[in-house]
Design a protein around this motif. Structure first.
Motif, PDB file in Angstrom:
ATOM      1  N   TYR A  33      92.793  49.895  19.074  1.00 10.88           N
ATOM      2  CA  TYR A  33      92.074  50.447  20.222  1.00 10.88           C
ATOM      3  C   TYR A  33      90.609  50.009  20.183  1.00 10.88           C
ATOM      4  O   TYR A  33      90.036  49.854  19.101  1.00 10.88           O
ATOM      5  N   TRP A  34      90.025  49.912  21.356  1.00 12.27           N
ATOM      6  CA  TRP A  34      88.576  49.764  21.481  1.00 12.27           C
ATOM      7  C   TRP A  34      88.042  50.920  22.315  1.00 12.27           C
ATOM      8  O   TRP A  34      88.535  51.203  23.424  1.00 12.27           O
ATOM      9  N   LEU A  46      88.566  52.048  26.102  1.00 14.41           N
ATOM     10  CA  LEU A  46      88.461  50.884  26.991  1.00 14.41           C
ATOM     11  C   LEU A  46      89.834  50.255  27.204  1.00 14.41           C
ATOM     12  O   LEU A  46      90.248  49.992  28.330  1.00 14.41           O
ATOM     13  N   PHE A  47      90.523  49.969  26.099  1.00 11.63           N
ATOM     14  CA  PHE A  47      91.875  49.414  26.148  1.00 11.63           C
ATOM     15  C   PHE A  47      92.514  49.502  24.776  1.00 11.63           C
ATOM     16  O   PHE A  47      91.856  49.833  23.787  1.00 11.63           O
ATOM     17  N   HIS A  48      93.809  49.209  24.748  1.00 13.03           N
ATOM     18  CA  HIS A  48      94.482  49.142  23.459  1.00 13.03           C
ATOM     19  C   HIS A  48      95.609  48.124  23.505  1.00 13.03           C
ATOM     20  O   HIS A  48      96.104  47.753  24.573  1.00 13.03           O
ATOM     21  N   TYR A  49      95.969  47.649  22.315  1.00 12.38           N
ATOM     22  CA  TYR A  49      97.099  46.763  22.135  1.00 12.38           C
ATOM     23  C   TYR A  49      98.187  47.504  21.373  1.00 12.38           C
ATOM     24  O   TYR A  49      97.924  48.114  20.336  1.00 12.38           O
ATOM     25  N   TYR A  50      99.403  47.463  21.889  1.00 13.20           N
ATOM     26  CA  TYR A  50     100.558  47.863  21.086  1.00 13.20           C
ATOM     27  C   TYR A  50     101.255  46.550  20.729  1.00 13.20           C
ATOM     28  O   TYR A  50     101.910  45.940  21.567  1.00 13.20           O
ATOM     29  N   ASP A  51     101.132  46.138  19.496  1.00 13.31           N
ATOM     30  CA  ASP A  51     101.512  44.778  19.082  1.00 13.31           C
ATOM     31  C   ASP A  51     100.752  43.800  19.976  1.00 13.31           C
ATOM     32  O   ASP A  51      99.541  43.812  19.997  1.00 13.31           O
ATOM     33  N   ASN A  56      95.146  48.170  29.581  1.00 10.09           N
ATOM     34  CA  ASN A  56      93.767  48.340  30.040  1.00 10.09           C
ATOM     35  C   ASN A  56      93.621  49.701  30.716  1.00 10.09           C
ATOM     36  O   ASN A  56      94.474  50.084  31.527  1.00 10.09           O
ATOM     37  N   GLU A  57      92.553  50.428  30.387  1.00  9.29           N
ATOM     38  CA  GLU A  57      92.294  51.674  31.113  1.00  9.29           C
ATOM     39  C   GLU A  57      91.832  51.330  32.535  1.00  9.29           C
ATOM     40  O   GLU A  57      91.156  50.325  32.759  1.00  9.29           O
ATOM     41  N   ALA A  58      92.182  52.179  33.478  1.00  6.81           N
ATOM     42  CA  ALA A  58      91.946  51.876  34.891  1.00  6.81           C
ATOM     43  C   ALA A  58      90.465  51.683  35.204  1.00  6.81           C
ATOM     44  O   ALA A  58      90.107  50.884  36.081  1.00  6.81           O
ATOM     45  N   ASP A  59      89.599  52.402  34.491  1.00  8.12           N
ATOM     46  CA  ASP A  59      88.178  52.341  34.834  1.00  8.12           C
ATOM     47  C   ASP A  59      87.382  51.442  33.891  1.00  8.12           C
ATOM     48  O   ASP A  59      86.150  51.477  33.905  1.00  8.12           O
TER      49      ASP A  59
END
Lengths: 113, 112
Positions: A33-34, A46-51, A56-59
């Motif tokens: 996550y960031w 802000l966003f995250h990676y699952y693998d 991306n968060e909407a805002d």
């Protein structure tokens, strides 16, 4: 010790000059996550990676991008930093396979001049 | 979406006293509630958490209680020490640990 590492701890960039922040983990976690944290505020995702799947968060502004070349590393790219992007940027990881906890790195303090 | 409120925003206690911080959440589907401690210039550190199928959890001087009906959960710190001084954040998660929504934080000061 297994941990979440962020480099650099302090970053100064000029208005409009692209900057990249780095995060690495030795936990072998699936999710990275960031977060952005401004002074006296809660962390904001802000966003995250699952693998390799990017979420991306909407805002989250388009000015923020992320890359995850492998399990261990994740990068935050700010294409054209503005004065409002000055903040602490936190990387976190979680197992994604039953473990709910998120483990945070020490953060990178970004200053925009 | 989920909304988390946290009270009080600042809390001062004498060393040895207890401290209680309360959070409320809006989405009854939230199922995981962690508490983080953040010291100045550092990243948040998980101190205790609770899942929606449990009402209370304790770890030495720290405990968390969850009331799903009222949609609130609380952090209890007993026998406070100066090193407990920090900002504490609660959070709620809808997806078993992903997509945390944090409360605005409580600045705890433990006075010697």
């Amino acid at each position: 010790d297994a941990m979440v590492i962020q480099n650099p701890r302090y970053q100064v960039t000029q208005f409009g000059k692209p900057v990249t922040l780095s995060c690495s983990q030795t936990l072998n976690h699936n999710v990275m996550y960031w977060y952005q944290q401004k002074s006296s505020q809660a962390p904001k995702l802000l966003f995250h990676y699952y693998d390799k799947d990017f979420n991306n968060e909407a805002d989250t502004p388009d000015n923020f991008q992320s890359r995850r070349p492998n399990t261990s590393f994740c990068f935050l790219d700010i294409r054209s930093p503005g004065l409002g992007d000055a903040a602490m940027y936190l990387c976190a990881t979680s197992s994604g396979t039953g473990g709910y906890e998120q483990y945070f790195g020490p953060g990178t303090r970004l200053t925009v001049t | 979406g989920e909304n988390v409120e946290q009270h009080p925003s600042t809390l001062s206690v004498q060393e040895g006293d207890s401290a209680v911080i309360k959070c409320t959440y809006s989405d009854s589907a939230s199922n995981y509630f962690p508490w983080y401690k953040q010291e100045l210039g550092k990243g948040p550190q998980l101190i205790i958490d609770i899942r929606s199928n449990v009402g209370e959890k304790k770890d030495q001087r720290i405990a968390v209680t969850l009331n799903k009906t009222a949609k609130h959960f609380s952090l209890h710190i007993t026998e406070t020490q100066p090193e407990d001084s920090a900002v504490y954040f609660c959070a709620a998660s809808l997806n078993y640990g992903q997509n945390f929504v944090f409360g605005p934080g409580t600045r705890l000061s433990v006075l010697p």
